[in-house]
Design a protein around this motif. Structure first.
Motif, short mmCIF file in Angstrom:
data_model
loop_
_atom_site.label_atom_id
_atom_site.label_comp_id
_atom_site.label_asym_id
_atom_site.label_seq_id
_atom_site.Cartn_x
_atom_site.Cartn_y
_atom_site.Cartn_z
N SER A 56 30.29 -0.42 -56.76
CA SER A 56 31.49 0.41 -56.84
C SER A 56 31.65 1.07 -55.47
O SER A 56 30.74 1.75 -55.01
N SER A 57 32.76 0.83 -54.80
CA SER A 57 32.90 1.23 -53.40
C SER A 57 34.11 2.11 -53.16
O SER A 57 35.10 2.03 -53.88
N ASP A 58 34.01 2.92 -52.10
CA ASP A 58 35.19 3.54 -51.49
C ASP A 58 35.63 2.60 -50.36
O ASP A 58 34.79 2.16 -49.57
N GLY A 59 36.91 2.36 -50.27
CA GLY A 59 37.35 1.53 -49.16
C GLY A 59 38.82 1.24 -49.22
O GLY A 59 39.50 1.51 -50.21
N ALA A 60 39.32 0.70 -48.11
CA ALA A 60 40.74 0.36 -48.01
C ALA A 60 40.89 -0.87 -47.14
O ALA A 60 40.02 -1.19 -46.32
N CYS A 61 42.00 -1.55 -47.34
CA CYS A 61 42.34 -2.73 -46.56
C CYS A 61 43.82 -2.63 -46.22
O CYS A 61 44.61 -2.14 -47.02
N ALA A 62 44.19 -3.08 -45.03
CA ALA A 62 45.60 -3.03 -44.64
C ALA A 62 45.98 -4.29 -43.88
O ALA A 62 45.15 -4.90 -43.20
N LEU A 63 47.22 -4.68 -44.06
CA LEU A 63 47.76 -5.85 -43.35
C LEU A 63 49.11 -5.46 -42.75
O LEU A 63 49.85 -4.69 -43.35
N VAL A 64 49.40 -6.01 -41.60
CA VAL A 64 50.76 -5.93 -41.06
C VAL A 64 51.37 -7.32 -41.20
O VAL A 64 50.79 -8.31 -40.72
N LEU A 65 52.51 -7.38 -41.86
CA LEU A 65 53.20 -8.64 -42.06
C LEU A 65 54.43 -8.65 -41.17
O LEU A 65 55.18 -7.67 -41.12
N GLY A 66 54.62 -9.76 -40.48
CA GLY A 66 55.74 -9.83 -39.55
C GLY A 66 56.62 -11.03 -39.81
O GLY A 66 56.19 -12.04 -40.37
N SER A 67 57.87 -10.92 -39.39
CA SER A 67 58.82 -12.02 -39.49
C SER A 67 58.42 -13.13 -38.52
O SER A 67 57.52 -12.96 -37.69
N GLU A 68 59.12 -14.23 -38.59
CA GLU A 68 58.82 -15.36 -37.70
C GLU A 68 58.94 -14.92 -36.24
O GLU A 68 58.11 -15.28 -35.41
N ARG A 69 59.96 -14.11 -35.95
CA ARG A 69 60.16 -13.65 -34.59
C ARG A 69 58.95 -12.81 -34.13
O ARG A 69 58.42 -13.01 -33.03
N VAL A 70 58.53 -11.91 -35.01
CA VAL A 70 57.40 -11.04 -34.68
C VAL A 70 56.13 -11.87 -34.51
O VAL A 70 55.34 -11.67 -33.57
N ALA A 71 55.93 -12.83 -35.42
CA ALA A 71 54.72 -13.64 -35.37
C ALA A 71 54.72 -14.57 -34.16
O ALA A 71 53.68 -14.78 -33.52
N ASP A 72 55.87 -15.12 -33.83
CA ASP A 72 55.95 -15.98 -32.65
C ASP A 72 55.61 -15.20 -31.39
O ASP A 72 54.93 -15.70 -30.49
N ALA A 73 56.08 -13.96 -31.35
CA ALA A 73 55.79 -13.12 -30.19
C ALA A 73 54.30 -12.83 -30.09
O ALA A 73 53.72 -12.85 -29.00
N ALA A 74 53.68 -12.60 -31.25
CA ALA A 74 52.23 -12.36 -31.24
C ALA A 74 51.50 -13.60 -30.76
O ALA A 74 50.57 -13.52 -29.95
#
Lengths: 352, 188, 207, 389
Positions: free
Chosen positions: D209-227
Motif C-alpha cells: 500500500s503506497s503513497d504516490g502519484a503519476c503524471a503525463l503530458v499529452l500533446g497534439s500531433e503538432r506538439v509531439a512532432d516538435a518534441a
C-alpha cells in the motif's frame, strides 16, 4: 465540431428522502425512462458515463453497483466521474466528437439523505486549514451572499425575488421538491437561517436521479423531430480558498460562457445551477444574461438540488424546452465546489 | 407536501461510536411515488465514519501551523507581490512554488461574515457566532475564522478582530480558539 | 522544491510536519426495497432472493438484474443448502473479525440461486474444504437472530457426495474466449444477450 | 473534425513509499506533475487543461480533492476534470485526457493520478461495515483469492507460478528507482516461506500500500512532432479502450472476464495488432496478486485459455524474455491505488520512448498498458508505439 444533440431526458420525482429504494432502485426509472422515450435500449448506446460521489451516502465505490441499472451485459464502454453528471455529459460529448460512436447515455444520482449534507460538504474544503472548523455549506454560501450585498449592487429584496419566482415557477414542474406561491413580504419576514440567508434563500436537500440520451447528426434527427444541438460547451475552475477569489463575481463562469459562445446569439431560456438565491444573480451577470431570457423556468436548484445531479438536470430542462419548440436557443449551467468554485456552461439550439 | 427544507435543524450531537449494526424499523411515510413496489417497513441503521486522519503538511502549511503554535500568523508572498494567508504552497495564478513566508497580523479586518444563530455541534463555538473571512494586517487575502461577537448587531464588514489563542496549542487551525472584536479587549 | 524562507519568529523552533484532523460523519442508512425483503426473510430464518424477468435468481437481491438492467420483481425462497464453487483459507485476523484462524471464506451457490454468495465454512478442517462440497446454513440461536446475513453464522458440510458438476458461474462461456493466438478475437456475440436473445455459444451456461 | 493524433510527451512519477511524510497531498501530486512538465519542457502556463484520477475519496478523507488541488495543478481559470472508475482509474484518466486532444479540444493536457493512503488507512476505508451489506470476511485478498483458486483449478497450473511472478516483479522493481519495494534479498524460497495469507495467495505475492502519484503530458500531433524534432521521442497512442461489466452477474467469468477480453480486442484492432503475442514488444499489466499475471496473459490474448502460466514458467515474461511483463516491477512493487493504472500506462510509454533506464526492453517499439478495477469488472488499456499511427 461534430453535431451532437440531447435527444432524451428523464428524471425521478425529487424528494427529501427516498428511504424505500436503494441507489440502483432509485436510478432505474430515470435510465429506462430516458432510453424508452427514444425507443432505445443499452444495446443501442455507444458509450455510457455517470456522475456521483461516494461521500453523500458514506459508501466507497457506490457507482459500481449502480451500474447494474443499465444492464452492462455484454460488457459496455463506460466511465464515471466523481463530479456532477453535467461533467459526465461533457466526457460523453468529447467521446462523441471522436466520431467512433453515435450515441451516449449519461446519468447521475444522489442520495444525500443518509448523511448530514451541510456537514458532509465541509469535507470538500482544505482539509488542514478549513475542514477542522466544520464550516457548513450554508454558512459558506452566506459569506458569499454578504460579500455581494456589501457591494451595494443587490439587496436582500433582490435575493427574495429569485426565491419567490423560482418556487412559483416550480408549481408547473411535477418533479420539483419545493413549490409554492408566496409574496416577497412573506419571504422577507422569515428569520435568517444563517444571516444574510433565509431558509427560503437555500436549496432543499434532495434524493433523486436523472438521465440523458445523446445522439450525433442523422441518428439524432431520426429519433426526434427537434434535437437540442450542442453549440458550445466549456468548464473552468478557480482556487478553493474563498480569500483567493472575488466572491461577488464568477470568473470561471465568465470564461466558460465566453468559450461556449453564450453571447453569439439571443438566449431564450437559461437553466442556471444556483443552489442559493444570490448565486443566480452572480451567475446571470457572469454569463451576460439579460431581461429577455427566461431564467430557471423549472424552478432551478432552489426547488430540487440533488447533488451531482442538479447540473445534469439543468441541461435536460433546457433540452426539453428546445425539443418542445418553446425555445430556440438556450443556456445550461452547472456548478460544483464551495461558492461556485467550478462551473460548466453549455449552449443548446434547435433547428429553425 | 412541500415542507422539506435545509436540514440544519436536524443536527445531532456527537454520539459515541456505534459501529455495531442496530437496525430499527422506519415506517415509510412516503407513498406518493410511482417507483418500486414498496416493502412497507424499511430497515434503517446508523453508520458512523470516523477516521483518525494524520496529514503530512509539507513545509509551507507546516510553517503556518508552526506559527499558530507559536501564536503568530504566517502568510506567503505570491508572484504578484500579494501576501496570501493561510500561505498558499503554490501561486494561485501561475501554479509555481511559493517559498517566501512572512508574518502577518494577527489582528485584522473582517471582509465578509455570516451569522450563525443556532450553532451545529461540530461548530467551533457553542453559542451564536459569526463566520468571517478575516484579512490579517499586512496580508492581501482573507482566512476563515469564527468570531465570538455576542450578537449579530456587533458584526459589520470592515470591523477589526483579533485572535484568541487556545491555551494548549499543537500546531492546528484550532489553535485559534476564536476571534473577538478588537473593541472587546484587543490582544486578549 | 526551492528553499523555504521563514520569518524570524518561527525560524528556531521545531517545525510542524504533520497534523491530526480526526473527522466523524454520521449517516443513517436505509436498506431499500430488495434488501428489506431479504432481511425480513432472514428474521424468519428464510433466505429470500429475487427473480428477474429472464429467470435469474439473485441472493441477496439488490433490486436490479445487472444483465438486463431491470428490476427483479418476484420474491423467491432459495434453499439453505448449496455447493462450494470456490474458496480461500484465511490465515490472518482482519479488522473487526473474531474468527479463529485459519478459517475458510467461500463462494457458495445455494440451490435455486444463480449467483454464489460469500460466506464462512466451519465444522471441517480448512484443508479439507473442496470445490463441489455440499454445505448447509447454520443459524444463530433464535434469540440472536437479527436482520443481517450474519444471522447465518456459517455453513457446514452436509455430508452429501460432492457435486462434481456444479455450474461455476461464468465458466459457461469460457470456451468462447479461446483461439486468440490463432487470430480470432472475442466479440460480444460470445455470450447471449439477455435482452435480445441473440448470440451465445452456449445457453448462457444455464445447462 | 474526426480523431486527431495524440502522443505522450512528458512523464513523471513520485518516489513511492508507504508514507510520504515529507510532502502534503498537493506536494505529492506536484512532484509527479512537475517531473512530467520538465520532461515535456513545459511550464504550468503551457497546459490547457488537467484531468485528475484517484480511487475512493475516503482514502484521504477529502471529498472531491481535485477541488482543493485546483491551484496546486495550475488550473486557475482552466478546465479541471476528475475521473473515478475504481482500480482502473489511473488508466481511464489517461484515456479521458488523451481524448481531449484527439477530439481537437486541447493541444496540451496534463493528467495526474494519485493516492495518499497514509492519510487514513486504506484497508479500513474499504472494510467499513456498511449496514445491510454482507461483510467481506477477509479484505480485498479474500475477495480475489477464490478467483485465483478457480484459475489454478481450471488451468491445472502448478503452485509455484505465483511465486515465480512475485520473484520476477520484485527483481524488476530493484531496477526502478521510483518503486516502493526494493527487496534486495528476495528469493524463491523467501516468497514460498512467507505466510499463506489467503490460501492460495501468500503474503509475498501481494501488493503493498503506497503513497504516490503519476503524471503525463499529452500533446497534439503538432506538439509531439516538435518534441520529436527536438530529440525527445513521443510515445504515440495507437489505441485506447475501456470496458465495464456488472459485479454480480451469473454470466460473469471472474477468471477470464469478458470485459477484459473485449477491451483488449478493441484496443488491438485500433492499433492494427492481429497477433498480440507477436506484435507487442512488452506489456505492463495490473497485477496486484501475482497469479493475475497468467490470468491476464490469457484474458488479453497473449496465451490460449489455460496456457498463460506456461509463458510465466518458461521465462517468456521476464525482462529479458520474449514478451516482458511488468518491467517496472508492477503493482507488486508499487501500489498507490489511484495512480497504479496510470503507472502501467506510463511505463508502456517510457518503454517505447526508450527512457525506462535499467528496466528498458531493448528495441521496444510497441507496448501495452493495462489497468483493471472493482471485482475485475472495469478495464482500461492503451497501446503506445514509437511510430506514428
Amino acid at each position: 465540431m461534430r453535431d451532437v444533440a440531447i435527444i432524451s431526458f428523464a428524471q425521478t420525482p425529487m424528494r427529501r428522502r427516498v428511504d424505500e429504494l436503494n441507489e440502483v432502485e432509485m436510478l432505474m426509472p430515470a435510465v429506462h425512462g430516458a432510453l424508452a422515450q427514444v425507443d432505445m435500449t443499452i444495446d443501442d448506446i455507444g458509450f455510457t458515463c455517470s456522475g456521483s460521489t461516494d461521500y453523500l451516502a458514506g459508501m466507497a465505490f457506490s457507482f459500481v453497483s449502480t451500474l447494474d441499472a443499465v444492464g452492462p451485459w455484454p460488457p459496455i464502454q463506460e466511465s464515471h466521474v466523481e463530479m456532477d453528471g453535467a461533467w459526465a455529459l461533457y466526457e460523453a460529448w468529447v467521446k462523441l466528437q471522436l466520431g467512433e460512436i453515435d450515441t451516449a447515455l449519461v446519468y447521475a444520482y444522489a442520495k444525500s439523505s443518509p448523511g448530514d449534507l451541510p456537514m458532509v460538504l465541509t469535507r470538500q474544503l482544505d482539509p488542514i486549514t478549513m475542514g477542522p472548523l466544520w464550516p457548513d455549506s450554508v454558512s459558506i454560501a452566506a459569506l458569499q451572499a454578504r460579500a455581494l450585498l456589501d457591494t451595494g449592487r443587490v439587496t436582500e429584496g433582490d435575493l427574495a425575488e429569485v426565491a419567490v419566482r423560482s418556487r412559483r415557477d416550480a408549481l408547473a414542474n411535477p418533479n420539483a421538491q419545493l413549490a409554492w406561491d408566496r409574496g416577497l413580504d412573506d419571504h422577507l419576514a422569515e428569520d435568517y437561517l444563517v444571516a444574510p440567508l433565509r431558509r427560503s434563500d437555500c436549496p432543499p436537500i434532495t434524493d433523486g436521479a436523472a438521465a440523458i440520451v445523446w445522439a450525433a447528426g442523422d441518428e439524432a434527427r431520426s429519433k426526434v423531430d427537434r434535437p437540442a444541438w450542442i453549440r458550445g460547451i466549456d468548464h473552468r475552475i478557480e482556487p478553493i480558498h474563498l480569500g483567493l477569489r472575488d466572491l461577488t463575481v464568477s470568473e470561471s463562469t465568465r470564461i466558460a460562457a465566453e468559450k461556449a459562445g453564450v453571447a453569439d446569439g439571443p438566449v431564450d431560456v437559461a437553466e442556471i445551477h444556483a443552489p442559493f438565491t444570490h448565486q443566480e444573480l452572480i451567475l446571470r451577470q457572469a454569463m451576460g444574461l439579460g431581461g429577455s431570457t427566461a431564467i430557471n423556468p423549472s424552478g432551478g436548484a432552489l426547488c430540487a438540488n440533488p447533488m451531482m445531479t442538479a447540473g445534469l438536470v439543468r441541461l435536460g430542462e433546457v433540452a426539453n424546452r428546445i425539443s418542445a419548440g418553446t425555445a430556440d436557443r438556450g443556456v445550461a449551467h452547472a456548478t460544483s465546489g464551495p461558492c461556485l468554485q467550478q462551473n460548466l456552461v453549455c449552449v443548446l439550439e434547435g433547428d429553425n | 407536501m412541500f415542507v422539506d427544507q435545509v436540514d440544519l435543524s436536524e443536527a445531532r450531537a456527537p454520539t459515541s461510536v456505534r459501529r455495531k449494526l442496530k437496525p430499527v424499523l422506519l415506517w415509510s411515510a412516503v407513498t406518493d411515488t410511482t417507483q418500486g413496489a414498496g416493502a412497507g417497513e424499511i430497515l434503517s441503521a446508523p453508520l458512523i465514519i470516523e477516521y483518525p486522519f494524520k496529514r503530512t503538511t509539507g513545509p509551507v502549511i507546516g510553517a503556518f501551523l508552526t506559527g499558530l503554535r507559536e501564536r503568530v500568523l504566517i502568510g506567503s508572498r505570491a508572484e504578484d507581490g500579494r501576501v496570501i494567508v493561510p500561505p498558499a504552497e503554490f501561486d494561485p495564478v501561475s501554479g509555481n512554488d511559493l517559498t517566501e513566508l512572512v508574518e502577518v497580523g494577527p489582528a485584522g479586518v473582517v471582509t465578509t461574515w455570516a451569522w450563525v444563530s443556532a450553532p451545529h455541534a461540530k461548530h467551533p463555538l457553542d453559542r451564536p457566532f459569526a463566520w468571517a473571512q478575516i484579512r490579517p494586517d499586512g496580508a492581501d487575502t482573507s482566512m476563515l475564522g469564527a468570531v465570538d461577537a455576542g450578537a449579530m448587531e456587533n458584526m459589520q464588514t470592515g470591523m477589526r478582530v483579533t485572535p484568541v489563542w487556545a491555551d494548549e496549542r499543537e500546531g492546528h487551525i484550532c489553535d485559534i480558539a476564536r476571534w473577538i472584536p478588537e473593541s472587546d479587549g484587543g490582544n486578549a | 522544491m526551492a528553499e523555504i524562507v521563514l520569518p524570524p519568529s518561527i525560524r528556531d523552533v521545531e517545525p510542524v510536519r504533520s497534523v491530526r484532523t480526526p473527522a466523524q460523519l454520521d449517516y443513517e442508512f436505509t436498506a431499500g426495497d430488495a434488501t428489506t425483503r431479504f432481511l425480513n426473510g432472514i428474521v424468519n430464518k428464510r433466505i429470500i432472493g429475487q427473480q428477474a424477468p429472464g429467470g435469474r435468481v439473485y441472493v441477496p437481491p439488490r433490486g436490479a438484474d445487472p444483465e438486463l438492467g431491470q428490476p427483479t420483481p418476484i420474491d423467491v425462497e432459495v434453499a439453505q443448502v448449496g455447493t462450494v464453487t470456490s474458496f480461500c483459507v484465511v490465515n490472518l485476523q482482519f479488522y473487526g473479525s473474531v474468527m479463529e484462524i485459519p478459517y475458510v471464506s467461500a463462494l457458495i451457490l445455494l440451490d435455486g440461486a444463480d449467483l454464489s454468495i460469500m460466506h464462512l465454512i466451519q465444522e471441517i478442517p480448512a484443508d479439507q474444504v473442496r470445490i463441489g462440497m455440499r454445505v448447509e446454513a447454520v443459524w444463530r440461536d433464535d434469540a440472536d437472530i437479527e436482520p443481517t446475513f450474519e444471522s447465518v453464522r456459517y455453513f457446514r458440510p452436509t455430508g452429501e457426495p460432492d457435486d462434481v458438476n456444479v455450474r461455476i458461474p461464468g465458466e459457461g462461456h469460457g470456451t468462447g474466449l479461446g483461439s486468440w493466438v490463432g487470430g480470432v478475437a472475442p466479440t460480444e456475440a460470445v455470450i447471449r444477450n439477455p435482452r435480445t436473445g441473440q448470440g451465445g455459444t452456449t445457453e448462457g451456461g444455464d445447462a | 473534425m474526426g480523431k486527431q493524433r495524440v502522443a505522450v510527451v512528458g512523464i513523471g512519477q513520485t518516489k513511492h513509499q508507504a508514507t510520504r511524510g515529507d510532502v502534503s497531498m498537493a506536494g505529492l501530486v506536484r512532484e509527479a506533475a512537475l517531473r512530467a512538465l520538465a520532461d515535456a519542457q513545459m511550464t504550468w502556463a503551457d497546459i490547457d487543461a488537467a484531468v485528475v484520477g484517484k480511487a475512493p475519496d475516503f482514502f484521504e478523507g477529502v471529498m472531491m480533492p481535485e477541488l482543493f488541488l485546483a491551484d496546486a495543478l495550475g488550473c486557475t481559470g482552466k478546465p479541471l476534470f476528475r475521473v473515478h472508475t475504481a482500480g482502473s482509474v489511473g488508466g481511464s484518466t489517461a484515456i479521458v485526457a488523451a481524448q481531449l486532444v484527439q477530439a481537437g479540444i486541447h493541444e496540451r493536457v496534463l493528467t495526474v493520478a494519485f493516492e495518499k493512503q497514509s492519510e487514513s488507512e486504506a484497508m479500513w476505508a474499504l472494510s467499513l461495515p456498511i449496514p445491510f451489506t454482507p461483510p467481506l470476511h477477509a479484505g480485498a485478498g479474500g475477495y480475489f483469492a477464490p478467483h485465483v483458486r478457480s484459475y489454478i483449478r481450471r488451468a491445472k497450473a502448478p503452485d509455484h507460478i505465483g511465486i515465480l511472478v512475485a520473484l520476477k516483479d520484485r527483481q524488476n522493481g530493484l531496477k526502478n528507482p521510483y518503486a516502493h519495494l526494493h527487496e534486495h534479498d528476495i528469493s524463491f524460497d523467501s516468497i514460498k516461506d512467507s505466510l499463506m495469507l489467503w490460501d492460495p495467495i501468500r503474503y509475498a505475492e501481494t501488493c503493498p500500500s503506497s503513497d504516490g502519484a503519476c503524471a503525463l503530458v499529452l500533446g497534439s500531433e503538432r506538439v509531439a512532432d516538435a518534441a520529436a524534432a527536438d530529440g525527445r521521442k513521443p510515445a504515440w497512442i495507437q489505441g485506447t479502450a475501456m470496458r465495464s461489466e456488472p459485479t454480480l452477474s451469473a454470466e460473469r467469468d471472474t477468471v477470464l472476464p469478458l470485459g477484459g477480453a473485449l477491451c483488449a480486442a478493441d484496443v488491438y484492432r485500433q492499433a492494427g495488432i492481429t497477433n498480440p503475442r507477436k506484435d507487442v514488444d512488452c506489456v505492463e499489466m495490473y497485477v496486484p496478486f501475482s497469479w493475475f499475471e497468467p490470468m491476464w496473459l490469457e484474458n488479453l490474448g497473449f496465451a490460449e485459455p489455460g496456457e498463460g502460466w506456461k509463458l510465466t514458467e518458461a521465462g517468456v515474461t521476464a525482462l529479458d524474455g520474449d514478451l516482458p511483463v511488468n518491467m517496472s516491477g508492477g503493482v507488486l512493487c508499487t501500489n498507490p491505488i489511484g495512480a497504479s493504472g496510470m503507472l502501467r500506462f506510463a511505463e508502456a510509454a517510457m518503454q517505447v520512448r526508450g527512457t525506462a533506464g535499467d528496466h528498458q526492453v531493448d528495441g521496444a517499439r510497441r507496448a501495452v498498458g493495462h489497468a483493471y478495477g472493482g471485482g475485475s469488472q472495469f478495464f482500461a488499456m492503451w497501446v503506445v508505439g514509437a511510430d506514428k499511427p
